[in-house]
Design an enzyme around this catalytic site. Structure first.
Site, PDB file in Angstrom:
ATOM      1  N   GLU A  54     -13.790  53.452  51.126  1.00  0.00           N
ATOM      2  CA  GLU A  54     -12.664  53.601  50.193  1.00  0.00           C
ATOM      3  C   GLU A  54     -11.684  52.421  50.300  1.00  0.00           C
ATOM      4  O   GLU A  54     -11.771  51.612  51.234  1.00  0.00           O
ATOM      5  CB  GLU A  54     -11.923  54.902  50.483  1.00  0.00           C
ATOM      6  CG  GLU A  54     -11.410  54.990  51.919  1.00  0.00           C
ATOM      7  CD  GLU A  54     -10.070  55.678  52.029  1.00  0.00           C
ATOM      8  OE1 GLU A  54      -9.148  55.292  51.278  1.00  0.00           O
ATOM      9  OE2 GLU A  54      -9.943  56.578  52.869  1.00  0.00           O
TER      10      GLU A  54
ATOM     11  N   LYS B  28      -5.933  63.938  59.002  1.00  0.00           N
ATOM     12  CA  LYS B  28      -4.844  63.174  59.641  1.00  0.00           C
ATOM     13  C   LYS B  28      -3.894  64.137  60.351  1.00  0.00           C
ATOM     14  O   LYS B  28      -3.512  65.164  59.803  1.00  0.00           O
ATOM     15  CB  LYS B  28      -4.107  62.343  58.601  1.00  0.00           C
ATOM     16  CG  LYS B  28      -4.925  61.157  58.157  1.00  0.00           C
ATOM     17  CD  LYS B  28      -4.038  60.177  57.446  1.00  0.00           C
ATOM     18  CE  LYS B  28      -4.778  59.502  56.330  1.00  0.00           C
ATOM     19  NZ  LYS B  28      -5.302  60.411  55.324  1.00  0.00           N
TER      20      LYS B  28
HETATM   21  N1  PSU Z   1      -7.877  57.214  56.261  1.00  0.00           N
HETATM   22  C1  PSU Z   1      -7.026  56.383  56.906  1.00  0.00           C
HETATM   23  N2  PSU Z   1      -5.916  55.958  56.236  1.00  0.00           N
HETATM   24  C2  PSU Z   1      -5.634  56.361  54.958  1.00  0.00           C
HETATM   25  C3  PSU Z   1      -6.537  57.246  54.293  1.00  0.00           C
HETATM   26  C4  PSU Z   1      -7.652  57.643  54.999  1.00  0.00           C
HETATM   27  O1  PSU Z   1      -7.267  56.017  58.073  1.00  0.00           O
HETATM   28  O2  PSU Z   1      -4.604  55.967  54.389  1.00  0.00           O
HETATM   29  C5  PSU Z   1      -6.226  57.691  52.868  1.00  0.00           C
HETATM   30  C6  PSU Z   1      -7.445  58.294  52.155  1.00  0.00           C
HETATM   31  O3  PSU Z   1      -7.651  57.550  50.966  1.00  0.00           O
HETATM   32  C7  PSU Z   1      -7.052  59.721  51.835  1.00  0.00           C
HETATM   33  C8  PSU Z   1      -5.578  59.572  51.686  1.00  0.00           C
HETATM   34  O4  PSU Z   1      -7.687  60.211  50.675  1.00  0.00           O
HETATM   35  O5  PSU Z   1      -5.244  58.743  52.792  1.00  0.00           O
HETATM   36  C9  PSU Z   1      -4.873  60.929  51.727  1.00  0.00           C
HETATM   37  O6  PSU Z   1      -3.756  60.889  50.905  1.00  0.00           O
HETATM   38  P1  PSU Z   1      -2.989  62.246  50.497  1.00  0.00           P
HETATM   39  O7  PSU Z   1      -2.551  62.834  51.826  1.00  0.00           O
HETATM   40  O8  PSU Z   1      -1.847  61.806  49.638  1.00  0.00           O
HETATM   41  O9  PSU Z   1      -3.990  63.099  49.778  1.00  0.00           O
END
Ligand code: PSU
EC number: 4.2.1.70
Length: 307
Positions: free
Chosen positions: A27, A161
């Site tokens: 990604e 996360k």
């Molecule tokens: N993994 C990481 N850093 C990131 C992401 C994933 O180590 O920034 C990104 C991915 O693209 C994931 C996004 O879909 O963070 C999640 O964002 P949100 O919490 O707004 O859905």
């Protein structure tokens, strides 16, 4: 314009498709919204090398000039990282970026969609989005979870996360029927840390066992993907007890500043980078590489199962 005009494969990815070689999707939100420059570009290129070393072909995905680009050159990655107006795309706005010609980085949700359209079954990231803390009032639940439920792509992560509400994230994944498989240990990892304190719903230790589980899901005609949770290597982890205070401080800063919706995760990751004096980034880079290696191995194992 037809779908095949919308999806543009790089030469390397097209050749791999033609030869039936294993592919791993990567990604770009992690590049544009997840890490600072220049570590973001260096990491994206290093992660591609890790996939190649595992015997698979990397396919880094972004939206450029109205097309879903599957496989980017180093110059294209560098350009994307340097632009200011890059959208953070999910299922709701992927087609908007295509229709308007705006450049876009793909989140986990949008990368799953693009990978599936390109026939790629394995994808490596850092950590998926999930249920945010306080979601009972904010309703902030990442579309990543719903995409995993819909689309048959295996996502290799270091868990959700740790800034999220991990128990609620697991509940939603279970409700949606998304298997969560941890590799090498019984507890679910928590991104920067190996131990979330929660038992993993499932455990498998070998790429071949994961490939066989996927094949069995296909036999049953079950839709949707699989979340693989791969703990960050011990030498690179920041223990959960140490991360807790940093995460809480970063989240309360986000609340005070009124940060909402798509902006929350990038803001909190940035604050944690400052609070850990750069250590969170070192760990993030290590865990993404570790996930890319496992994703490459799973893609190779899947090919062997199919062959
Ligand atoms: N993994 C990481 N850093 C990131 C992401 C994933 O180590 O920034 C990104 C991915 O693209 C994931 C996004 O879909 O963070 C999640 O964002 P949100 O919490 O707004 O859905």
């Amino acid at each position: 314009m037809s779908l095949s005009d919308r999806i543009r494969l790089s030469d390397e990815v097209a050749a791999a498709q033609a030869d039936g070689r294993p592919l791993v999707a990567l990604e770009t939100t992690i590049v544009t919204h997840g890490m600072p420059y220049p570590e973001n570009v260096a990491t994206a290129l290093a992660v591609e090398e890790v996939v190649r070393a595992a015997g698979a072909v990397p396919a880094t995905i972004a939206i450029i000039d109205g097309a879903i680009r599957v496989g980017l050159t180093a110059a294209e990655l560098e350009e994307l990282a340097g632009r200011k107006n890059v959208m953070k795309l999910s299922r709701a706005d992927l087609a908007f970026a295509l229709a308007t010609g705006r450049p876009g980085a793909t989140t986990v949700a949008a990368t799953i969609i693009a990978a599936s359209l390109a026939g790629i079954r394995v994808f490596a990231t850092g950590g998926i989005g999930g249920v945010h803390r306080g979601a009972e009032t904010s309703f902030d639940v990442s579309a990543d979870l719903y995409e995993l439920a819909e689309t048959p792509v295996t996502v290799v992560s270091a868990g959700a996360k740790a800034l999220l509400d991990i128990p609620k994230t697991l509940e939603v994944l279970e409700t949606l029927g998304v298997p969560v498989v941890t590799v090498g240990q019984d507890v679910l990892p928590a991104f920067w840390s190996r131990d979330s304190g929660l038992p993993s719903p499932l455990r498998l230790d070998e790429p071949a066992a994961i490939a066989s589980f996927l094949a069995t899901r296909e036999e049953l005609g079950l839709k949707g993907g699989l979340l693989v949770a791969n703990p960050v290597p011990l030498a690179d982890e920041i223990p959960a007890a140490e991360m807790r205070a940093h995460i809480e401080e970063a989240i309360s800063d986000a609340e005070r500043e009124g940060v909402r919706a798509k902006a929350v995760t990038p803001y909190v990751l940035g604050r944690i980078l400052t609070l850990t004096e750069g250590r969170s980034l070192v760990t993030n880079i290590a865990l993404v590489k570790n996930n890319a290696r496992l994703a490459g191995e799973i893609a190779v194992a899947l090919q062997a199962t199919a062959g």
